[in-house]
Every structure is written in structure tokens, then in C-alpha cells.
Design a protein around this motif. Structure first.
Motif, PDB file in Angstrom:
ATOM      1  N   ARG A   1       0.828  -1.213   0.000  1.00  0.00           N
ATOM      2  CA  ARG A   1       0.000   0.000   0.000  1.00  0.00           C
ATOM      3  C   ARG A   1       0.862   1.262   0.000  1.00  0.00           C
ATOM      4  O   ARG A   1       0.574   2.231  -0.712  1.00  0.00           O
TER       5      ARG A   1
ATOM      6  N   ASP B   1       1.042   4.192  -2.842  1.00  0.00           N
ATOM      7  CA  ASP B   1       0.757   5.587  -2.510  1.00  0.00           C
ATOM      8  C   ASP B   1       1.944   6.496  -2.831  1.00  0.00           C
ATOM      9  O   ASP B   1       1.756   7.641  -3.256  1.00  0.00           O
TER      10      ASP B   1
ATOM     11  N   THR C   1      -6.360   7.432  -6.782  1.00  0.00           N
ATOM     12  CA  THR C   1      -5.896   6.717  -5.591  1.00  0.00           C
ATOM     13  C   THR C   1      -6.903   5.657  -5.166  1.00  0.00           C
ATOM     14  O   THR C   1      -6.531   4.526  -4.813  1.00  0.00           O
ATOM     15  N   GLU C   2      -8.187   6.009  -5.205  1.00  0.00           N
ATOM     16  CA  GLU C   2      -9.239   5.068  -4.810  1.00  0.00           C
ATOM     17  C   GLU C   2      -9.223   3.827  -5.704  1.00  0.00           C
ATOM     18  O   GLU C   2      -9.310   2.682  -5.220  1.00  0.00           O
TER      19      GLU C   2
ATOM     20  N   ARG D   1      -6.708   2.713  -7.583  1.00  0.00           N
ATOM     21  CA  ARG D   1      -5.480   1.938  -7.392  1.00  0.00           C
ATOM     22  C   ARG D   1      -5.602   1.018  -6.171  1.00  0.00           C
ATOM     23  O   ARG D   1      -5.168  -0.134  -6.210  1.00  0.00           O
ATOM     24  N   HIS D   2      -6.221   1.516  -5.107  1.00  0.00           N
ATOM     25  CA  HIS D   2      -6.379   0.682  -3.916  1.00  0.00           C
ATOM     26  C   HIS D   2      -7.431  -0.403  -4.125  1.00  0.00           C
ATOM     27  O   HIS D   2      -7.336  -1.485  -3.537  1.00  0.00           O
TER      28      HIS D   2
ATOM     29  N   THR E   1      -6.258  -4.253  -3.662  1.00  0.00           N
ATOM     30  CA  THR E   1      -6.943  -5.209  -2.789  1.00  0.00           C
ATOM     31  C   THR E   1      -7.208  -6.520  -3.521  1.00  0.00           C
ATOM     32  O   THR E   1      -7.008  -7.612  -2.961  1.00  0.00           O
TER      33      THR E   1
END
Length: 212
Positions: free
Chosen positions: A95, A99, A171-172, A174-175, A179
């Protein structure tokens, strides 16, 4: 001990330097061939102020890459310091690297300038730490043993290629996909709720609309 406040001139120079680095990252990850004047324009500083801090485009590129490697090293060291939960240590590493987005620099700038001895040293250290993070997770039995350090490096580049909407939406997303990937990397596999909504058709189609 309380740090001594910077003078007005030194504080302004520090603000200019931060603006230059942020602008350079945005400009050169979008177009590695862009002139250094484009960085000054985006940063809102005079070209002379930029050249006082960085004598050439190559010097600025080297600084960006050094900063990216230092972020990578810091994320790796943070993970290795987490002793309680081997999987969470590895997931935190993933993570934090996503970031930090240092892989965007790798994709855009690799091969565009001559690295210095300092950059070679930082790169060697980053590679050593990546191996340590990987090997600890495999030894603990939480990471698939058939996944290599090189696999992870290319996954980071794939996450960096996700750019949709503004910075928050990017960013949202990519996460969200991180996951999904983490669940496939974990041994044994896990399935967790995905963060953020999937991309909409409108978001995907908007990329083809010329900006005004």
C-alpha cells in the motif's frame, strides 16, 4: 530542542523548491521530453529561480528519482519493522509503495538520463530491502512462494498506470485493484470487500473527450 524558524527568504526558497519538485514530477511523468521551462511555468516560478536550484534538466530528473527511491526505502524499512503480523507487514509495504507512486517515475524516466553513483547506491539499497520484504513474507508462509520480487516490481508499474479522474479517484481505484491483487497473492487466498466503487462507463469514456 525547538527548530529555529527559517527566515522569510529561506522559507520562500523552500516553498519554491517544493513547488518545483511537484511540478517536475507532474510534467515529466506526463512527458519525459518536456522542456524544463514547462516545469517553471507549472510551478509558477521564474526560470532563473529554477536554474539556481537545479542547474540542468538532468539534475532535476536525478533529484526526482532519488526522492522516489528514498520513499521506497522508507516504506520497506517500515514494513520490516512490523514484527507482529507478517501479512499485514507485507500488505502495508504494498500500500505504501502504491501511494508513494515511485513506479510512475520508473515508467516515465528509465533510460532518459545518466544515473549518478548516489542513485546506484539508493537503487541497490531499495532492491536489497525489496528482497528482504519478499523473503520474510514467503518464509512466514503468508505470500505465494511462486511470486518473485520481479513480479511485485511489475505489479507496482501496473498500479501506476491506473489514472482516471482526479487524484482522489485515481488513488481510490489503485487501492481497489491492489486489494484484488493482495487477495490473489496471499497464501492461503483471502477475499475482502473492495474499496471504492468500480469505474463507470462515463469515467472510462471521458478519457476520449478533448480537454477544453
Amino acid at each position: 530542542m525547538t527548530a529555529t524558524p527559517m527566515s522569510g527568504r529561506r522559507a520562500q526558497a523552500a516553498r519554491n523548491d517544493e513547488a518545483i519538485l511537484q511540478a517536475a514530477r507532474a510534467v515529466f511523468t506526463a512527458d519525459p521530453g518536456a522542456p524544463i521551462s514547462a516545469v517553471a511555468d507549472r510551478a509558477g516560478v521564474g526560470i532563473s529561480a529554477l536554474y539556481r536550484r537545479y542547474g540542468s534538466k538532468e539534475a532535476l530528473l536525478r533529484k526526482l528519482c532519488a526522492d522516489g527511491l528514498e520513499l521506497y526505502i522508507a516504506a520497506s524499512e517500515k514494513s520490516l519493522a512490523m514484527a507482529d503480523d507478517p501479512w499485514e507487514a507485507f500488505a502495508t509495504y504494498m500500500r505504501d509503495i502504491v501511494d508513494a507512486d515511485s513506479s510512475s517515475l520508473t515508467i516515465a524516466l528509465a533510460g532518459t538520463f545518466q544515473p549518478t553513483e548516489e542513485l546506484y547506491h539508493l537503487s541497490t539499497r531499495a532492491s536489497q530491502l525489496a528482497v528482504e520484504v519478499h523473503d520474510r513474507a514467503v518464509t512466514a508462509g503468508v505470500l505465494r512462494p511462486d511470486v518473485t520480487v520481479a513480479d511485485i516490481a511489475l505489479l507496482f508499474e501496473q498500479f501506476a498506470s491506473i489514472k482516471l479522474g482526479d487524484e482522489r479517484r485515481t488513488t481510490e481505484l489503485r487501492h481497489r485493484y491492489l486489494t484484488l491483487v493482495l487477495d490473489s497473492l496471499r497464501h492461503p487466498p483471502a477475499h475482502r470487500p473492495l474499496p471504492g466503487p468500480p469505474p463507470t462507463d462515463e469515467e472510462l469514456e471521458r478519457r476520449w473527450t478533448p480537454s477544453s
